[in-house]
Design a protein around this motif. Structure first.
Motif, PDB file in Angstrom:
ATOM      1  N   ARG A 163      37.881  34.868  39.932  1.00 25.21           N
ATOM      2  CA  ARG A 163      37.941  36.049  39.075  1.00 25.21           C
ATOM      3  C   ARG A 163      38.455  37.251  39.876  1.00 25.21           C
ATOM      4  N   LEU A 164      37.941  37.393  41.093  1.00 33.64           N
ATOM      5  CA  LEU A 164      38.403  38.471  41.977  1.00 33.64           C
ATOM      6  C   LEU A 164      39.906  38.317  42.210  1.00 33.64           C
ATOM      7  N   GLU A 165      40.318  37.085  42.454  1.00 32.06           N
ATOM      8  CA  GLU A 165      41.735  36.819  42.740  1.00 32.06           C
ATOM      9  C   GLU A 165      42.608  37.187  41.540  1.00 32.06           C
ATOM     10  N   GLN A 166      42.144  36.765  40.378  1.00 32.32           N
ATOM     11  CA  GLN A 166      42.939  36.999  39.173  1.00 32.32           C
ATOM     12  C   GLN A 166      43.033  38.502  38.878  1.00 32.32           C
ATOM     13  N   VAL A 167      41.906  39.188  38.979  1.00 30.69           N
ATOM     14  CA  VAL A 167      41.889  40.625  38.648  1.00 30.69           C
ATOM     15  C   VAL A 167      42.669  41.435  39.680  1.00 30.69           C
ATOM     16  N   MET A 168      42.423  41.149  40.969  1.00 29.33           N
ATOM     17  CA  MET A 168      42.997  42.032  41.994  1.00 29.33           C
ATOM     18  C   MET A 168      44.462  41.695  42.300  1.00 29.33           C
ATOM     19  N   THR A 169      44.880  40.470  42.068  1.00 21.81           N
ATOM     20  CA  THR A 169      46.287  40.148  42.303  1.00 21.81           C
ATOM     21  C   THR A 169      47.143  41.042  41.423  1.00 21.81           C
ATOM     22  N   GLU A 170      46.732  41.188  40.172  1.00 22.35           N
ATOM     23  CA  GLU A 170      47.495  42.026  39.245  1.00 22.35           C
ATOM     24  C   GLU A 170      47.366  43.508  39.617  1.00 22.35           C
ATOM     25  N   ARG A 171      46.128  43.925  39.903  1.00 21.65           N
ATOM     26  CA  ARG A 171      45.928  45.366  40.183  1.00 21.65           C
ATOM     27  C   ARG A 171      46.612  45.823  41.454  1.00 21.65           C
ATOM     28  N   LEU A 172      46.657  44.927  42.449  1.00 23.42           N
ATOM     29  CA  LEU A 172      47.195  45.357  43.744  1.00 23.42           C
ATOM     30  C   LEU A 172      48.709  45.190  43.845  1.00 23.42           C
ATOM     31  N   ALA A 173      49.290  44.429  42.913  1.00 26.28           N
ATOM     32  CA  ALA A 173      50.735  44.131  43.034  1.00 26.28           C
ATOM     33  C   ALA A 173      51.588  45.377  43.285  1.00 26.28           C
TER      34      ALA A 173
END
Ligand code: 3BY
Ligand code: FES
Ligand code: FE
Length: 417
Positions: A163-173
């Motif tokens: 969940r962290l990966e999914q949320v932050m991959t998008e936010r940090l891109a």
């Protein structure tokens, strides 16, 4: 010194009252510290560094956690690797603490030599029948999430990091942290337990009295409130705050920047919270006057009004702003000592003195980190005092601390305590 304890750890966990800070023993006892290292720093995902700590092939950096030592490196194919800093001959440490540049990993003891992908290629005097192929350096489970490296020292890493990966991959891109530059780093050793360090970071109840520099740019997080418990003035202020957040969040999201709060704080293994926060005053960055410190914005960002994407884990906190980011990593050293390693990130091409002024960039968090270090030491000293009794968390400003304490107990129980 051999220590004996009146009660097992499980009875300390049993004695924690809801809504209250932890019993003293959970902050101060050495046996609890060893349990914490095993449960929270071996069996959970922890933030250990950044892709941009090792920007070029051959760059390597060592991170020590308890008795473990990890080497984060970039191999000749530009891939990040994380391996145990333990030679496969007789176990010697291979690299010393700190950062270095290498073409191979050579153990100083008997010169066993490993390629940057961990493969053993030179082991003299071991005989013609010696099979080097099964003596590669042992890899560590890790994930780079938007350029933040999370490692798990256990063979069964919790799966809910997804969940962290999914949320932050998008936010940090848009920030492209993977290719940022570490402009500055500090190591502060706090005289307190790691849980006090994390608790301190998860509330801003202490901010107005202790962080004059941070308060120029920091608007407290919006954790909700109980309308029946607030005075009419406080209620009005809270409603305005809520309306402001709702409006800004709606606008950022309409522009394609995910901003709403996402949290996984209890009933989970991987503990995190993220939200795009409003920056006060000039609204650009956590600097002394809230304007951007770097004129080259991070990644593909073209505007300075994107607020502050905060991210907490159980051993880290981060603030991603348009012009720079700060990443703090928490590594426990003993029951009463905790390393807080803070990195300031700018665009990879930003040049000090041209695109940014280092003092302006680092002022706020250098001051805040020192102030927090002092507060954590005070809290730890109080927990050591036989007069300490667990105290009540504010149900307005400290709800996330209650969740952290609850999560801590849940995870200790899940690991047999
Ligand atoms: O002061 C702290 O430790 C952090 C920084 C921002 C507010 N607080 C959550
Ligand atoms: Fe590393 Fe012997 S312990 S070469
Ligand atoms: Fe603080």
């Amino acid at each position: 010194m051999l220590q004996t304890f009146a009660s097992p750890i499980s009875s300390l966990l049993d004695s924690r009252a809801d809504g209250h800070s932890l019993p003293a023993g959970l902050y101060i006892r050495d046996d609890v510290f060893q349990a914490d290292l095993d449960v929270f720093f071996r069996k959970h995902w922890i933030c250990v560094g950044l892709d941009c700590d090792v920007p070029e092939p051959g760059d390597a950096t060592v991170v020590d956690i308890g008795n473990s030592s990890l080497i984060i490196l970039r191999d000749d194919d530009n891939q990040i690797r994380v391996v145990h800093n333990v030679c496969r001959h007789r176990g010697s440490r291979i690299l010393n603490a700190g950062s270095t540049v290498i073409s191979k990993l050579v153990c100083p003891y008997h010169q066993w030599t490993y390629e940057l992908d961990g493969e053993l290629t030179y082991a003299p005097h071991m005989g013609a029948d010696f099979d080097k192929s099964c003596k590669s350096l042992r890899p560590v489970n890790f994930k780079s999430i938007g350029g933040l490296i999370y490692a798990c020292l256990s063979d069964n890493p919790p799966e809910d990091i997804d969940r962290l990966e999914q949320v932050m991959t998008e936010r940090l891109a848009p920030y492209d942290i993977r290719n940022a530059k570490v402009a500055h780093q500090t190591d502060v050793i706090e005289d307190g337990n790691w849980k006090l360090t994390i608790e301190n970071n998860r509330e801003c109840y202490h901010c107005s009295a202790n962080h004059p520099e941070l308060c120029v740019s920091f608007v407290d997080l919006d954790f909700g409130f109980d309308p029946e418990a607030l005075s009419p003035e406080d209620l009005e202020e809270a409603r305005e705050h809520e309306a402001l957040y709702a409006e800004r969040t709606r606008r950022w999201e309409a522009d394609g920047f995910p901003s709403a709060a996402v949290e996984q704080l209890v009933g989970c293994a991987t503990n995190f919270r993220t939200q795009r926060l409003i920056i006060a005053g000039a609204g650009e960055s956590q600097t002394p006057d809230a304007t951007a410190a770097s004129s080259k914005l991070l990644g593909s960002i073209t505007r300075k009004d994107l607020g502050d994407t905060h991210l907490w884990g159980h051993n880290s906190w981060n603030h991603f702003m348009g012009d720079h980011a700060i990443v703090s990593i928490v590594i426990p050293l003993s029951a009463g000592k905790t390393l807080v390693r803070t990195k300031w990130l700018v665009h990879k091409d930003a040049v000090e003195g041209v695109d940014y002024d280092l003092e302006k960039l680092t002022d706020v968090w250098v001051a805040t980190t020192d102030q927090d270090s002092e507060l954590v030491a005070r809290a730890h000293a109080g927990a050591l005092d036989p007069a300490y009794l667990p105290g009540p968390y504010s149900r307005f400003s400290e709800t996330t601390l209650d969740k952290f304490a609850t999560w801590y107990i849940e995870r200790m129980r899940a690991h047999g305590y």
